[in-house]
Design a protein around this motif. Structure first.
Motif, PDB file in Angstrom:
ATOM      1  N   VAL A  77       0.727  -1.103   0.074  1.00 52.08           N
ATOM      2  CA  VAL A  77      -0.081   0.035   0.020  1.00 52.08           C
ATOM      3  C   VAL A  77       0.795   1.237  -0.006  1.00 52.08           C
ATOM      4  O   VAL A  77       1.580   1.400   0.839  1.00 52.08           O
ATOM      5  CB  VAL A  77      -0.753   0.028   1.215  1.00 52.08           C
ATOM      6  CG1 VAL A  77      -1.821   1.100   1.369  1.00 52.08           C
ATOM      7  CG2 VAL A  77      -1.721  -1.039   1.427  1.00 52.08           C
TER       8      VAL A  77
ATOM      9  N   PRO B 228      -2.907   7.609  -3.795  1.00 52.23           N
ATOM     10  CA  PRO B 228      -3.044   6.895  -4.906  1.00 52.23           C
ATOM     11  C   PRO B 228      -2.087   7.651  -6.015  1.00 52.23           C
ATOM     12  O   PRO B 228      -1.462   6.937  -6.848  1.00 52.23           O
ATOM     13  CB  PRO B 228      -4.441   7.638  -5.439  1.00 52.23           C
ATOM     14  CG  PRO B 228      -5.059   7.655  -4.227  1.00 52.23           C
ATOM     15  CD  PRO B 228      -4.132   8.189  -3.181  1.00 52.23           C
TER      16      PRO B 228
ATOM     17  N   ALA C  85       1.132   5.882  -5.550  1.00 51.17           N
ATOM     18  CA  ALA C  85       1.383   4.599  -5.825  1.00 51.17           C
ATOM     19  C   ALA C  85       1.775   4.604  -7.372  1.00 51.17           C
ATOM     20  O   ALA C  85       2.313   3.524  -8.120  1.00 51.17           O
ATOM     21  CB  ALA C  85      -0.111   3.773  -5.707  1.00 51.17           C
TER      22      ALA C  85
ATOM     23  N   LYS D  12      -0.365  -6.498  -6.789  1.00 50.94           N
ATOM     24  CA  LYS D  12      -0.615  -6.256  -5.403  1.00 50.94           C
ATOM     25  C   LYS D  12      -0.437  -4.805  -4.793  1.00 50.94           C
ATOM     26  O   LYS D  12      -0.519  -4.674  -3.604  1.00 50.94           O
ATOM     27  CB  LYS D  12       0.163  -7.490  -4.699  1.00 50.94           C
ATOM     28  CG  LYS D  12       1.423  -7.221  -4.565  1.00 50.94           C
ATOM     29  CD  LYS D  12       2.266  -8.402  -3.900  1.00 50.94           C
ATOM     30  CE  LYS D  12       3.645  -8.344  -3.813  1.00 50.94           C
ATOM     31  NZ  LYS D  12       4.503  -9.155  -3.146  1.00 50.94           N
TER      32      LYS D  12
ATOM     33  N   THR E 222      -1.627  -0.957  -4.223  1.00 46.63           N
ATOM     34  CA  THR E 222      -2.545  -0.026  -4.312  1.00 46.63           C
ATOM     35  C   THR E 222      -2.231   1.192  -3.527  1.00 46.63           C
ATOM     36  O   THR E 222      -1.131   1.282  -2.891  1.00 46.63           O
ATOM     37  CB  THR E 222      -3.858  -0.670  -3.616  1.00 46.63           C
ATOM     38  OG1 THR E 222      -4.740   0.387  -3.242  1.00 46.63           O
ATOM     39  CG2 THR E 222      -3.497  -1.570  -2.431  1.00 46.63           C
TER      40      THR E 222
ATOM     41  N   HIS F  14     -11.238   1.638   3.844  1.00 45.69           N
ATOM     42  CA  HIS F  14     -10.298   1.019   2.492  1.00 45.69           C
ATOM     43  C   HIS F  14      -9.409   0.116   3.152  1.00 45.69           C
ATOM     44  O   HIS F  14      -8.742  -0.940   2.375  1.00 45.69           O
ATOM     45  CB  HIS F  14      -9.647   2.295   1.916  1.00 45.69           C
ATOM     46  CG  HIS F  14     -10.355   3.117   1.109  1.00 45.69           C
ATOM     47  ND1 HIS F  14     -11.406   2.990   0.392  1.00 45.69           N
ATOM     48  CD2 HIS F  14     -10.203   4.513   1.368  1.00 45.69           C
ATOM     49  CE1 HIS F  14     -11.920   3.970   0.023  1.00 45.69           C
ATOM     50  NE2 HIS F  14     -11.527   5.167   0.476  1.00 45.69           N
TER      51      HIS F  14
ATOM     52  N   LEU G 128      -9.400  -4.092   1.877  1.00 50.64           N
ATOM     53  CA  LEU G 128      -8.190  -4.576   1.630  1.00 50.64           C
ATOM     54  C   LEU G 128      -7.817  -6.037   2.325  1.00 50.64           C
ATOM     55  O   LEU G 128      -7.723  -6.908   2.042  1.00 50.64           O
ATOM     56  CB  LEU G 128      -6.796  -3.865   1.534  1.00 50.64           C
ATOM     57  CG  LEU G 128      -5.541  -4.320   1.313  1.00 50.64           C
ATOM     58  CD1 LEU G 128      -5.268  -4.870  -0.212  1.00 50.64           C
ATOM     59  CD2 LEU G 128      -4.516  -3.511   1.695  1.00 50.64           C
TER      60      LEU G 128
END
Ligand code: ADP
Length: 490
Positions: free
Chosen positions: A215, A219, A222, A244, A246, A477, A481
């Motif tokens: 993680v 965003p 990422a 994998k 995010t 979130h 996950l």
């Protein structure tokens, strides 16, 4: 779910930057959602057990193997900040966690390698099923490798959160031998071999390869870390692991950052307060700081930064802003310490230059109380980062009514929306270019809004104060996950 976090930081007990706050905010929220949430942290010498409520010795003696010897450890337990905290006391002759600080020792990699193995020894003794083992950055990434290859523990899934790709933890293969892994076996491109130095082990890479989910803390981050510009040489590994990976945006902890009841502030307000109350409270704080530090409360706006002074945070742009702000009729306040002597020397010279100037405050220390006061006093918070995985100071600033002026990168891009170009989300000012000219232009733009348009600028402040940057949404979130991970066979 039983969720066990392993981390080097946990605020306010042990905090060097944003990661410690992420841990407390996320764990508190996960506990509130009904999950059995635990956190394991080294028992640093600067943690005063007396500050914890009903701390108890959970395990008086358990051993951890290192360099052919068994070393003694103890585990302490306390419930604090709504979280179940385990403090691992390493009674190792090297005094790994008796250094008066979290990071910045020559043997940092060895310290945290030992911590990882000792944590696994402790979890093995507990012999209880863990739904999620949640790791944070390079310091604890090795737990993923140990959990899968050396200790066969009942762990359903392992998550690694990437708070900052710049720090990766390099060591030699024999440092892994020392804790019982065959170092040579891991010196392989598909395991822990560093992408640049083929003879070096990269601890963060071990986590990337072995965790079930990765993680990034926003965003945009990422997306950035899979590129050569953002991946710090691990972009290729991350591209392989893309399925994998995010991004989940961090929140801020509303208990640690609460202007309605913050004991450090001169006056209080909340997201429900009318704008008049917010403005009056902020003015009181400015007057109090002006008196304390010899500043002029009328040279507005007050713009400032609360930051580690490292290359990531754009020190040359901060310097440019400090140089420019007095001539713009405004005041600059910087609270920041640097672990880099070269950068610190530079700022020391700047402090000399502005000595006695009532429009500049440069304070080089880590000072939690002053940080709270500055957020409340500032009109603008400046964040000129070269890269920023998420960034918390823009969100804290907004909650305290300081409008962010930020470089459009990483999590700043996900949380700050320009007042001139955004529609509904407008809450700050953005710039892109890393130059003194760009910093001047964006400040000029922001200051013009401040001076010209009373009601519109007040609306901007009120909107910022009311924004929900809490852990409520991000924790959901994470839970989604976790559920996806434990639902699928690994
Ligand atoms: P990073 O984790 O990269 O340092 P973040 O923006 O994520 O940056 O988090 C920084 C946190 O550390 C914020 O809570 C900020 O208030 C705090 N902080 C940074 N420097 C100081 C300082 N000198 N004194 C007090 N708090 C600081």
């Amino acid at each position: 779910m039983r969720i066990v976090h392993i981390s080097a930081e946990f605020a306010p007990l042990a905090k060097a930057g944003g990661m410690g706050e992420v841990l407390v905010g996320l764990c508190r929220e996960l506990t509130q959602l009904g999950h059995e949430t635990e956190i394991i942290l080294p028992k640093y010498d600067f943690i005063d057990l007396k500050t914890l409520n009903q701390v108890k010795l959970e395990l008086a003696d358990f051993k951890c193997w290192e360099s052919g010897q068994l070393h003694a450890n103890a585990m302490w337990y306390a419930e604090t900040e709504g979280c179940r905290l385990h403090l691992l006391e390493a009674r190792h002759p090297a005094g790994y966690f008796h250094r008066g600080k979290i990071y910045g020792c020559e043997d940092d990699t060895r310290r945290f390698i030992y911590f990882c193995r000792a944590v696994l020894e402790y979890l093995k003794l507990g012999n209880r099923e863990i739904d999620i083992l949640h790791l944070h950055d390079w310091h604890t990434a090795l737990c993923a490798v140990l959990a899968r290859d050396l200790f066969q523990l009942p762990i359903k899934a392992i998550v690694l959160t990437l708070h900052n790709m710049e720090y990766q933890g390099h060591c030699a293969s024999w440092d892994l031998d020392a804790i019982g892994l065959n170092g040579q076996k891991y010196l392989h491109k598909d395991k822990m071999q560093d992408p640049r130095f083929s003879e070096a082990i990269n601890l963060l890479k071990g986590g990337l390869v072995y965790a079930d989910a990765l993680v990034a803390v926003s965003p945009t981050y990422a997306r950035e870390i899979v590129t050569p510009e953002g991946g710090f040489y691990l972009d290729q590994t991350l591209r392989k692991m893309k399925s994998k990976l995010t991004g989940i945006l961090n929140g801020i902890d509303h208990h640690l950052w609460n202007p309605a009841a913050d004991p450090c502030l001169a006056a209080h307000f909340s997201e429900k307060s009318p704008i008049g109350t917010i403005l009056t409270s902020k003015q009181k704080m400015r007057e109090s700081l002006a008196k304390q530090w010899g500043l002029d409360p009328n040279k507005r706006p007050w713009v400032g930064a609360i930051t580690r002074l490292v290359n990531q945070k754009g020190p040359e742009l901060l310097e440019a802003a400090i140089e420019q702000v007095p001539a713009m009729g405004a005041t600059f306040l910087l609270l920041g310490a640097s672990p880099n002597p070269k950068i610190q020397k530079h700022f020391d010279a700047l402090k000399k230059k502005f000595h006695g100037n009532a429009q500049v405050l440069l304070q080089f220390e880590y000072n939690e109380r002053l940080a709270h006061q500055l957020y409340s006093a500032l009109d603008f918070i400046l964040i000129p980062s070269t890269f920023e995985p998420c960034g918390l100071t823009q969100m804290i600033g907004m909650r305290y009514g300081a409008i962010p002026i930020a470089r459009a990168t990483g999590g700043l891009k996900d949380t700050v929306f320009d007042a001139e170009t955004s529609e509904k989300k407008r809450n700050g000012f953005l710039f892109s270019e890393m130059s003194p000219r760009a910093i001047h232009d964006v400040m000029k733009r922001a200051f013009a809004h401040f001076h010209k348009d009373g009601p519109a600028f007040e609306a901007l402040i009120q909107h910022a104060v009311q924004l929900d940057c809490s852990w409520k949404a991000p924790s959901q979130h994470y839970v989604q996950l976790y559920r996806r991970l434990i639902a699928k066979p690994i």
